[in-house]
Motif scaffolding. Structure first.
Motif, PDB file in Angstrom:
ATOM      1  N   ASP A   3      72.698  25.384  39.618  1.00  0.00           N
ATOM      2  CA  ASP A   3      72.495  25.996  38.294  1.00  0.00           C
ATOM      3  C   ASP A   3      71.658  27.253  38.473  1.00  0.00           C
ATOM      4  O   ASP A   3      70.460  27.246  38.217  1.00  0.00           O
ATOM      5  N   PRO A   4      72.273  28.344  38.914  1.00  0.00           N
ATOM      6  CA  PRO A   4      71.529  29.584  39.171  1.00  0.00           C
ATOM      7  C   PRO A   4      70.755  30.026  37.937  1.00  0.00           C
ATOM      8  O   PRO A   4      71.157  29.729  36.800  1.00  0.00           O
ATOM      9  N   PRO A   5      69.639  30.719  38.122  1.00  0.00           N
ATOM     10  CA  PRO A   5      68.826  31.173  36.979  1.00  0.00           C
ATOM     11  C   PRO A   5      69.655  31.942  35.960  1.00  0.00           C
ATOM     12  O   PRO A   5      70.473  32.800  36.314  1.00  0.00           O
ATOM     13  N   HIS A   6      69.442  31.615  34.695  1.00  0.00           N
ATOM     14  CA  HIS A   6      70.214  32.232  33.620  1.00  0.00           C
ATOM     15  C   HIS A   6      69.391  32.174  32.337  1.00  0.00           C
ATOM     16  O   HIS A   6      68.392  31.462  32.251  1.00  0.00           O
ATOM     17  N   THR A   7      69.809  32.913  31.349  1.00  0.00           N
ATOM     18  CA  THR A   7      69.194  32.855  30.024  1.00  0.00           C
ATOM     19  C   THR A   7      69.807  31.702  29.241  1.00  0.00           C
ATOM     20  O   THR A   7      71.026  31.508  29.258  1.00  0.00           O
ATOM     21  N   ARG A  20      67.049  28.155  13.936  1.00  0.00           N
ATOM     22  CA  ARG A  20      66.592  29.354  14.626  1.00  0.00           C
ATOM     23  C   ARG A  20      66.948  29.255  16.098  1.00  0.00           C
ATOM     24  O   ARG A  20      67.032  28.163  16.660  1.00  0.00           O
ATOM     25  N   ASP A  21      67.138  30.412  16.736  1.00  0.00           N
ATOM     26  CA  ASP A  21      67.412  30.449  18.168  1.00  0.00           C
ATOM     27  C   ASP A  21      66.110  30.628  18.935  1.00  0.00           C
ATOM     28  O   ASP A  21      65.337  31.558  18.657  1.00  0.00           O
ATOM     29  N   VAL A  22      65.862  29.737  19.875  1.00  0.00           N
ATOM     30  CA  VAL A  22      64.730  29.872  20.786  1.00  0.00           C
ATOM     31  C   VAL A  22      65.301  30.189  22.164  1.00  0.00           C
ATOM     32  O   VAL A  22      66.069  29.405  22.726  1.00  0.00           O
ATOM     33  N   VAL A  23      64.950  31.368  22.674  1.00  0.00           N
ATOM     34  CA  VAL A  23      65.531  31.857  23.921  1.00  0.00           C
ATOM     35  C   VAL A  23      64.620  31.543  25.103  1.00  0.00           C
ATOM     36  O   VAL A  23      63.410  31.799  25.059  1.00  0.00           O
ATOM     37  N   VAL A  24      65.198  30.973  26.147  1.00  0.00           N
ATOM     38  CA  VAL A  24      64.495  30.753  27.407  1.00  0.00           C
ATOM     39  C   VAL A  24      64.961  31.854  28.355  1.00  0.00           C
ATOM     40  O   VAL A  24      66.125  31.883  28.754  1.00  0.00           O
ATOM     41  N   PRO A  25      64.085  32.802  28.713  1.00  0.00           N
ATOM     42  CA  PRO A  25      64.516  33.958  29.512  1.00  0.00           C
ATOM     43  C   PRO A  25      65.124  33.583  30.860  1.00  0.00           C
ATOM     44  O   PRO A  25      66.103  34.190  31.300  1.00  0.00           O
ATOM     45  N   ARG A  26      64.540  32.554  31.523  1.00  0.00           N
ATOM     46  CA  ARG A  26      65.072  32.107  32.822  1.00  0.00           C
ATOM     47  C   ARG A  26      65.049  30.592  32.857  1.00  0.00           C
ATOM     48  O   ARG A  26      64.000  29.968  32.673  1.00  0.00           O
ATOM     49  N   ALA A  27      66.201  30.020  33.085  1.00  0.00           N
ATOM     50  CA  ALA A  27      66.311  28.564  33.174  1.00  0.00           C
ATOM     51  C   ALA A  27      67.145  28.205  34.392  1.00  0.00           C
ATOM     52  O   ALA A  27      68.064  28.932  34.775  1.00  0.00           O
ATOM     53  N   LYS A  68      61.946  28.206  41.915  1.00  0.00           N
ATOM     54  CA  LYS A  68      63.040  27.790  42.806  1.00  0.00           C
ATOM     55  C   LYS A  68      62.883  26.339  43.217  1.00  0.00           C
ATOM     56  O   LYS A  68      63.858  25.580  43.278  1.00  0.00           O
ATOM     57  N   PHE A  69      61.624  25.922  43.477  1.00  0.00           N
ATOM     58  CA  PHE A  69      61.372  24.545  43.915  1.00  0.00           C
ATOM     59  C   PHE A  69      61.640  23.544  42.798  1.00  0.00           C
ATOM     60  O   PHE A  69      62.259  22.496  43.008  1.00  0.00           O
TER      61      PHE A  69
END
Length: 304
Positions: free
Chosen positions: A102-106, A114-121, A94-95
């Protein structure tokens, strides 16, 4: 500069010196150890000889381990896995993120098809569980691309790694190197102390027994050892001969990589590292933030 073609550095250095260019360079290895065990290293030997004959080689090793000088309490940016670890990690996310705008999202990034997924951004911060970051086949290119998008990383659920999980350890070290070189910020929650992150206590004890069995008592001298290696030995309680005789590592390159990773993690745990670029008044405010952003921008340009 890449050493894929070991002849290129020599040609560059010869050209620079022929034009009277003053060269000041730093390395975490003595010239004799550059490109050690590299492919076609014999082609690089003339470059090493050139460095040694035309430059003054200065050893800047200090007897003081500045990583271990007591620092003001800062809430350390590495947390053991306990009931409060998740709370610490989420607090840092959060800090360092931007929950308001920009609320947390995938997030998904396309890297080399290739797709590289960031679970929380959120904002310029990304949060992963260790298995999500290193538990699947990833390359240095994946991590470098993430560095271009994010300036802070929170990695949780990091296990202790042993010789049976060297693939995970090597991926994590590649990630650590990318974070360090890009001057990004890093928060970790780990199951073991940092000094045991890549080597279990059992492996260390076995290495000590092997060293003693071969006639090398615990705690022997280790002069003329590079700084990173000395930190590793100090953190693990090993002397050089015990380290070399042990089966913990498969060779000098692996020992060096693990030692460097531990050294970098300790440096990145400092208050100075995490606070640089945040624009804090005590560090120069806007000027500090702009300076840090320029460093990051130059790094991104170098990666293009």
């Amino acid at each position: 500069m890449s050493l894929a073609d070991p002849v290129s550095p020599r040609r560059l250095l010869e050209s620079m010196m022929s034009h009277g260019v003053v060269l000041v360079a730093t390395s975490n290895r003595h010239p004799d150890d550059l490109y050690k065990n590299g492919i076609q290293r014999e082609s690089f030997i003339p470059c090493i000889n050139l460095l040694k004959s035309r430059l003054h080689v200065l050893n800047l090793d200090s007897p003081t381990d500045y990583r271990k000088i007591p620092r003001p309490p800062s809430g350390a940016y590495h947390f053991p896995l306990d009931k409060s670890a998740a709370s610490h990690a989420n607090g840092w996310f959060k800090f360092l993120g931007d929950f308001e705008n920009d609320p947390p999202h995938t997030a998904t990034h396309r890297i080399w098809g290739r797709d590289v997924v960031v679970p929380r951004a959120s904002g310029k911060a990304a949060m992963f569980e260790f298995a999500e970051l290193c538990g699947r086949p990833t390359s240095a290119a994946d991590y470098l691309e993430l560095m271009r998008w994010y300036e802070a990383f929170i990695i949780t659920e990091i296990p202790g790694m042993t010789h049976t999980s060297r693939d995970l350890a090597r991926r994590f070290i590649t990630f650590i190197d990318a974070v360090y070189e890009s001057r990004a910020k890093l928060v970790l929650t780990t199951a073991v102390p940092l000094s045991e992150l890549f080597v279990s206590r059992t492996e260390v004890d076995n290495a000590l027994r092997e060293g003693q069995k071969d006639g090398h008592p615990e705690g022997g001298e280790h002069h003329d050892v590079d700084d990173a290696m000395r930190h590793l030995m100090d953190d693990l309680g090993l002397n050089m001969q015990a380290l070399k005789n042990s089966s913990i590592f498969t060779g000098d390159e692996e020992r060096f990589a693990f030692a460097r990773a531990l050294s970098r993690l300790n440096e990145m745990a400092s208050r100075e590292w995490i606070e640089r670029g945040l624009g804090l008044e005590k560090d120069g405010g806007k000027k500090d933030m702009e300076s840090w952003q320029r460093v990051r921008s130059r790094w991104r340009e170098d990666m293009l």
